[in-house]
Motif scaffolding. Structure first.
Motif, mmCIF file in Angstrom:
data_model
loop_
_atom_site.group_PDB
_atom_site.id
_atom_site.type_symbol
_atom_site.label_atom_id
_atom_site.label_comp_id
_atom_site.label_asym_id
_atom_site.label_seq_id
_atom_site.Cartn_x
_atom_site.Cartn_y
_atom_site.Cartn_z
ATOM 1 N N TYR A 289 19.757 11.251 -4.559
ATOM 2 C CA TYR A 289 18.380 10.853 -4.853
ATOM 3 C C TYR A 289 18.328 9.770 -5.926
ATOM 4 N N ASP A 290 19.218 9.863 -6.908
ATOM 5 C CA ASP A 290 19.251 8.882 -7.986
ATOM 6 C C ASP A 290 19.626 7.503 -7.448
ATOM 7 N N ALA A 291 20.544 7.439 -6.501
ATOM 8 C CA ALA A 291 20.910 6.162 -5.904
ATOM 9 C C ALA A 291 19.756 5.594 -5.097
ATOM 10 N N LEU A 292 19.056 6.452 -4.372
ATOM 11 C CA LEU A 292 17.901 6.032 -3.574
ATOM 12 C C LEU A 292 16.894 5.302 -4.441
ATOM 13 N N ALA A 293 16.619 5.831 -5.614
ATOM 14 C CA ALA A 293 15.644 5.206 -6.508
ATOM 15 C C ALA A 293 16.084 3.806 -6.917
ATOM 16 N N ASP A 294 17.355 3.625 -7.187
ATOM 17 C CA ASP A 294 17.852 2.298 -7.572
ATOM 18 C C ASP A 294 17.729 1.305 -6.423
ATOM 19 N N PHE A 295 18.088 1.720 -5.223
ATOM 20 C CA PHE A 295 18.013 0.813 -4.078
ATOM 21 C C PHE A 295 16.571 0.359 -3.850
ATOM 22 N N ASP A 296 15.627 1.288 -3.917
ATOM 23 C CA ASP A 296 14.231 0.930 -3.681
ATOM 24 C C ASP A 296 13.712 -0.065 -4.710
ATOM 25 N N ARG A 297 14.006 0.174 -5.970
ATOM 26 C CA ARG A 297 13.437 -0.658 -7.026
ATOM 27 C C ARG A 297 14.019 -2.058 -7.063
ATOM 28 N N LEU A 298 15.185 -2.229 -6.500
ATOM 29 C CA LEU A 298 15.772 -3.559 -6.394
ATOM 30 C C LEU A 298 14.910 -4.469 -5.530
ATOM 31 N N LEU A 299 14.125 -3.887 -4.619
ATOM 32 C CA LEU A 299 13.337 -4.653 -3.659
ATOM 33 C C LEU A 299 11.861 -4.737 -4.035
ATOM 34 N N VAL A 300 11.530 -4.355 -5.259
ATOM 35 C CA VAL A 300 10.144 -4.407 -5.732
ATOM 36 C C VAL A 300 9.985 -5.591 -6.675
ATOM 37 N N ASP A 301 8.922 -6.359 -6.462
ATOM 38 C CA ASP A 301 8.665 -7.555 -7.267
ATOM 39 C C ASP A 301 8.054 -7.152 -8.606
ATOM 40 N N PRO A 302 8.746 -7.358 -9.712
ATOM 41 C CA PRO A 302 8.193 -6.957 -11.013
ATOM 42 C C PRO A 302 6.917 -7.700 -11.361
ATOM 43 N N ALA A 303 6.712 -8.886 -10.764
ATOM 44 C CA ALA A 303 5.517 -9.667 -11.067
ATOM 45 C C ALA A 303 4.243 -8.988 -10.585
ATOM 46 N N GLY A 304 4.368 -8.046 -9.673
ATOM 47 C CA GLY A 304 3.194 -7.362 -9.167
ATOM 48 C C GLY A 304 2.737 -6.193 -10.011
ATOM 49 N N GLN A 305 3.487 -5.826 -11.035
ATOM 50 C CA GLN A 305 3.177 -4.612 -11.780
ATOM 51 C C GLN A 305 1.826 -4.683 -12.480
ATOM 52 N N GLY A 306 1.548 -5.787 -13.149
ATOM 53 C CA GLY A 306 0.299 -5.887 -13.909
ATOM 54 C C GLY A 306 -0.929 -5.696 -13.041
ATOM 55 N N ALA A 307 -0.961 -6.373 -11.900
ATOM 56 C CA ALA A 307 -2.116 -6.268 -11.010
ATOM 57 C C ALA A 307 -2.248 -4.871 -10.424
ATOM 58 N N LEU A 308 -1.132 -4.252 -10.060
ATOM 59 C CA LEU A 308 -1.203 -2.915 -9.487
ATOM 60 C C LEU A 308 -1.507 -1.862 -10.549
ATOM 61 N N ASP A 309 -1.050 -2.084 -11.779
ATOM 62 C CA ASP A 309 -1.448 -1.204 -12.877
ATOM 63 C C ASP A 309 -2.961 -1.242 -13.068
ATOM 64 N N ALA A 310 -3.506 -2.458 -13.053
ATOM 65 C CA ALA A 310 -4.945 -2.608 -13.258
ATOM 66 C C ALA A 310 -5.738 -1.958 -12.123
ATOM 67 N N LEU A 311 -5.259 -2.131 -10.892
ATOM 68 C CA LEU A 311 -5.928 -1.502 -9.750
ATOM 69 C C LEU A 311 -5.895 0.014 -9.883
ATOM 70 N N GLU A 312 -4.744 0.555 -10.237
ATOM 71 C CA GLU A 312 -4.628 2.003 -10.388
ATOM 72 C C GLU A 312 -5.585 2.513 -11.464
ATOM 73 N N ALA A 313 -5.688 1.786 -12.572
ATOM 74 C CA ALA A 313 -6.592 2.211 -13.645
ATOM 75 C C ALA A 313 -8.040 2.226 -13.173
ATOM 76 N N ARG A 314 -8.432 1.217 -12.400
ATOM 77 C CA ARG A 314 -9.811 1.173 -11.887
ATOM 78 C C ARG A 314 -10.073 2.321 -10.914
ATOM 79 N N LEU A 315 -9.100 2.596 -10.039
ATOM 80 C CA LEU A 315 -9.283 3.678 -9.078
ATOM 81 C C LEU A 315 -9.348 5.034 -9.775
ATOM 82 N N GLN A 316 -8.505 5.230 -10.767
ATOM 83 C CA GLN A 316 -8.530 6.489 -11.513
ATOM 84 C C GLN A 316 -9.838 6.644 -12.270
ATOM 85 N N ALA A 317 -10.345 5.540 -12.846
ATOM 86 C CA ALA A 317 -11.616 5.604 -13.566
ATOM 87 C C ALA A 317 -12.761 5.933 -12.612
ATOM 88 N N GLU A 318 -12.722 5.358 -11.428
ATOM 89 C CA GLU A 318 -13.748 5.648 -10.428
ATOM 90 C C GLU A 318 -13.711 7.122 -10.036
#
Length: 808
Positions: A289-318
């Motif tokens: 399972y630990d290896a699985l997590a590393d493989f997945d995160r290698l393919l995630v664009d770090p530049a998208g974190q800020g926008a998705l964090d903000a979206l999550e915060a808005r959805l949680q607030a709603e």
């Protein structure tokens, strides 16, 4: 110890038994599999498709084929040069149907006088020496369900449920209520389990009762058949399910090593963050399972974190606005909150049992000592400690608990000497309990409430970690190679909540967060549920698994919503919400406003998802560790959480594709998934047949404008090249002048059979046909055999540094 070079997981069931496994052995050998990795084989509850509810340790389940079928499969595997790894379940037994489990039946019949009173983990004193069984349904006054009991011969019946009678307790002809009161067990309403149960369960599953394999005879009798498989050469390795539930995992593994003469053993262990597996354990490592997590995160664009964090915060607030509930400020805060809820409710019986082990204290549910123990469990940073290993985690939990609850400092300080003493009963049971609270609070609740990017919400992963870059990925692989090189790696398992290719597509959202937010807004307006974070989670699952059937999506939605517990639950279902949720799924198929929006977004991410999936597969199959292929995942696998991921596999389809690949077909990257099968078979065969090429992990340098989109490493003769963040790559104009630097000698790509000159190579040329390449030295005497044959139209090709190609 014989170590597999790779494994292929098969779910052995009544509909796909050991004979069926033997029937696909030739295909798996041709695919490149080394060992077969089988789900539990011992006799299980009737109708069980998973086998983790063992009812009889003395025999292989007849519906799974029985002993003779394993003997035949083992002989065929040996003849083919294959090994067998089998999943075993030492922590618990199935007790849903007591008459099928003779250990449990004897315990119910004889109580503390039963030989098996020592085998099951029961706190007899907590219920006046009676085993509390939460099986009665709801009634008006809490007592009338007992009127439905019947005495039938030497049994007590409740509808279809059968329970034994203690000898002589019904001889006077008394009515069923009176006879029930004379038993060593007490039948009670099912809702009393979480607060009053007096036997240890597997997590919160009442029908899985904990075993005490630390007792020598219990180990011997529950493992006799398993050890026979190893001693007779039928099985070469074992996978230990849920060792964290055992009183002494390290001691158990020592005993297993001695009994198997050091056979290959893996443990299903979830590691948190930088947590390391105890090096003293007699195991080759985790199930990956630990290896699985590393493989997945290698393919995630770090530049998208800020926008998705903000979206999550808005959805949680709603979501929080109508109730005024306080929002967890972060993923760690959500984890703490949900773990505390689990400790106070679902697993309250376990926390109260801990309190009873503290000398001279009040162990009532609202006592300060219970509050302190629950807070310590909520603050524990890993699944469990293995004292003295893990004492630092205990101290960390104490500090965090004191920070959250300063009023409990005195109680916490008083508990620490006991909790830190490996020999104290409180410390032993606390270690068994902390993993339960983590699993129920995080995997089974928080994962379904946190919707930022759900490809990160996977078993063994930390959704708080958004992405890893190539440098960090290489560091982690080098650590794996140096510490547990024979540990398993995985992408999909029987426990994954979303299969590898679903996650690969969802991860594309991180590259285009604004497009996802606008798409989600349209979808939510067209099919509203009124639960904003859950809608985000559900729409991501639909996009990731599309095309899927309505029944599959409805089953997933119901399970996910009830696990989240925000708008409906397993025990108190909100029919209005669930009806709307089923309507949302139906709208995907018959509402034009939904179908068009959904189709447009799926079209946007499909190709990039396929690219991610091929990269993920090749990286996993060639990285350090023993790679496992979950059944059927050599083609696109769009399964969701179980039981969806245990659906039957069409092996005839796969045989056909494999035959064409062996004949030289280079399939396009399309809906068939045959390109994934090509990548899988070439990588598996190389790992199995040329293991000498896999002894290190060395990063391969990339240069040029798109260097950040390359993941490349040399395993010691086999070089993997794969693509990261494909939408960003396309938006930047492609590979351009990007190069990788290899040794100055010709190499052949085993996926395409194309020849490359070595040295500084154009990535555009290497990845002309596929987003991945698997390179070996061209002068290898048997590389052509490993690669099979090439495209029949151009059997041997060479490519110049600019990317044009010509027949040689």
């Amino acid at each position: 110890m014989r170590i597999p070079r790779n494994t292929y997981r098969l779910q052995i069931t009544a509909s796909f038994d050991l004979a069926a496994a033997e029937g696909v052995l030739d295909y798996l050998t041709e695919l490149g599999a080394d060992w077969l990795y089988l789900s539990p084989l011992l006799a299980a509850e009737e109708g069980s498709d998973h086998g983790y509810d063992v009812v009889d340790h003395s025999r292989i389940d007849p519906v799974r084929g029985g002993a003779e079928a394993l003997t035949r499969l083992a002989a065929a595997a040996t003849d083919a040069g294959r090994g067998i790894l089998v999943d075993i379940v030492p922590n618990h037994m199935g007790v849903a149907t007591p008459h099928r489990n003779q250990w449990w039946w004897n315990l119910l019949r004889n109580g503390l006088a039963s030989r098996y009173a020592e085998a099951f983990d029961v706190d007899w004193a907590a219920n006046a020496d009676r085993l509390l069984l939460p099986v009665l349904g709801d009634d008006a006054d809490g007592r009338s369900e007992l009127d439905r009991l019947e005495v039938v011969g030497d049994e007590l019946r409740y509808y279809d449920n059968r329970f034994p009678l203690a000898p002589g307790t019904a001889d006077d002809g008394a009515d069923a209520r009176v006879v029930h009161a004379r038993q060593h067990y007490e039948l009670v309403n099912w809702r009393r389990a979480d607060a009053q149960l007096n036997y240890r369960r597997f997590f919160s599953v009442n029908t899985l009762a904990g075993l005490r394999v630390e007792v020598p005879w219990v180990f011997d009798e529950s493992h006799r058949e398993i050890l026979r498989w190893v001693q007779d050469g039928l099985v070469q390795g074992l996978r230990v399910d849920h060792p964290d539930g055992l009183a002494d995992p390290g001691g158990y593994l020592d005993r297993l090593r001695e009994a198997t003469d050091g056979a290959y053993v893996l443990v299903e262990k979830i590691l948190e963050g930088d947590e390391a597996l105890p090096t003293s354990w007699a195991t080759a490592g985790t199930t990956g399972y630990d290896a699985l997590a590393d493989f997945d995160r290698l393919l995630v664009d770090p530049a998208g974190q800020g926008a998705l964090d903000a979206l999550e915060a808005r959805l949680q607030a709603e979501a929080a606005a109508p109730t005024g509930d306080a929002l967890p400020a972060s993923w760690p805060d959500l984890v703490h909150a949900r773990k505390r809820v689990i400790a106070d409710n679902t697993l309250q019986t376990e926390v109260v049992r801990l309190a009873r082990l503290v000398p001279g204290t009040d162990a009532s549910p609202d006592a300060p000592i219970v509050d302190a123990l629950a807070e310590l469990l909520a603050c524990f940073p890993v699944y469990r400690s293995y004292l003295p290993v893990g004492i630092d985690e205990l101290r960390h939990a104490a500090a965090e608990a004191a920070r959250h609850r300063p009023d409990l400092v005195g109680a916490i300080d008083g508990l620490l000497p006991l909790l830190g003493d490996p020999a104290h009963p409180l410390a032993v049971r606390f270690q068994q309990t902390s993993g339960m609270v983590m699993a129920k609070g995080v995997e089974d609740t928080a994962y379904y409430r946190y919707s930022r990017l759900t490809s990160l919400n996977e078993v063994g992963a930390d959704p708080g970690e958004f992405a890893v870059d190539a440098a960090e990925f290489h560091r982690r692989q080098q650590r794996r190679q140096a510490t547990f090189p024979a540990a398993m790696t995985a992408l999909s398992t029987h426990d994954t909540k979303r299969s590898e290719d679903v996650r690969a597509r969802i991860s594309v959202i991180a590259e285009i967060p604004a497009e996802w937010e606008s798409t989600l807004r349209i979808l939510r307006a067209a099919a509203p549920l009124g639960d904003a974070p859950f809608e985000n989670l559900l729409w991501q699952a639909i996009v990731g698994s599309w095309p899927a059937t309505p029944d599959r999506l409805i089953a997933y939605a119901e399970k996910a919503a009830r696990e989240a517990g925000t708008s409906t639950t397993w025990t108190d279902r909100n029919e209005e919400f669930e009806t709307a949720m089923r309507g949302l799924v139906t709208a995907c198929f018959d509402d034009p406003a939904v179908t068009q929006t959904l189709a447009a977004f799926v079209d946007r991410v499909r190709g990039a998802g396929w690219s991610n999936a091929l990269s993920n597969k090749l990286v996993q199959l060639t990285a350090p560790g023993v790679p496992d292929v979950y059944q059927g995942s050599e083609l696109w696998d769009t399964s969701l959480v179980d039981p969806d991921n245990r659906r039957p596999v069409d092996y005839d389809l796969r045989r056909g594709y494999l035959a064409r690949v062996r004949d030289g077909w280079l399939p396009p990257v399309d809906e068939t998934g045959a390109a994934k099968l090509l990548v899988t078979t070439r990588a598996l065969r190389l790992r199995r047949d040329q293991p000498e090429r896999f002894f290190r992990h060395s990063p391969v340098a990339a240069f040029g404008a798109a260097a950040d989109h390359v993941i490349a490493f040399d395993r010691g003769g086999a070089v993997t090249i794969a693509t990261r963040l494909p939408l960003g790559l396309a938006a930047a104009g492609g590979w351009g002048d990007t190069t990788v630097v290899l040794a100055d000698r010709p190499v052949i790509d085993l996926l395409t059979n194309e020849l490359h000159p070595g040295g500084t190579l154009s990535v555009a040329a290497l990845l002309r046909r596929y987003p991945v390449a698997l390179l070996v030295p061209a002068d290898s005497a048997d590389s052509a055999d490993t690669a099979d044959t090439a495209d029949t139209a151009d059997t041997t090709r060479t490519t110049d540094p600019e990317g044009s190609d010509h027949a040689r």
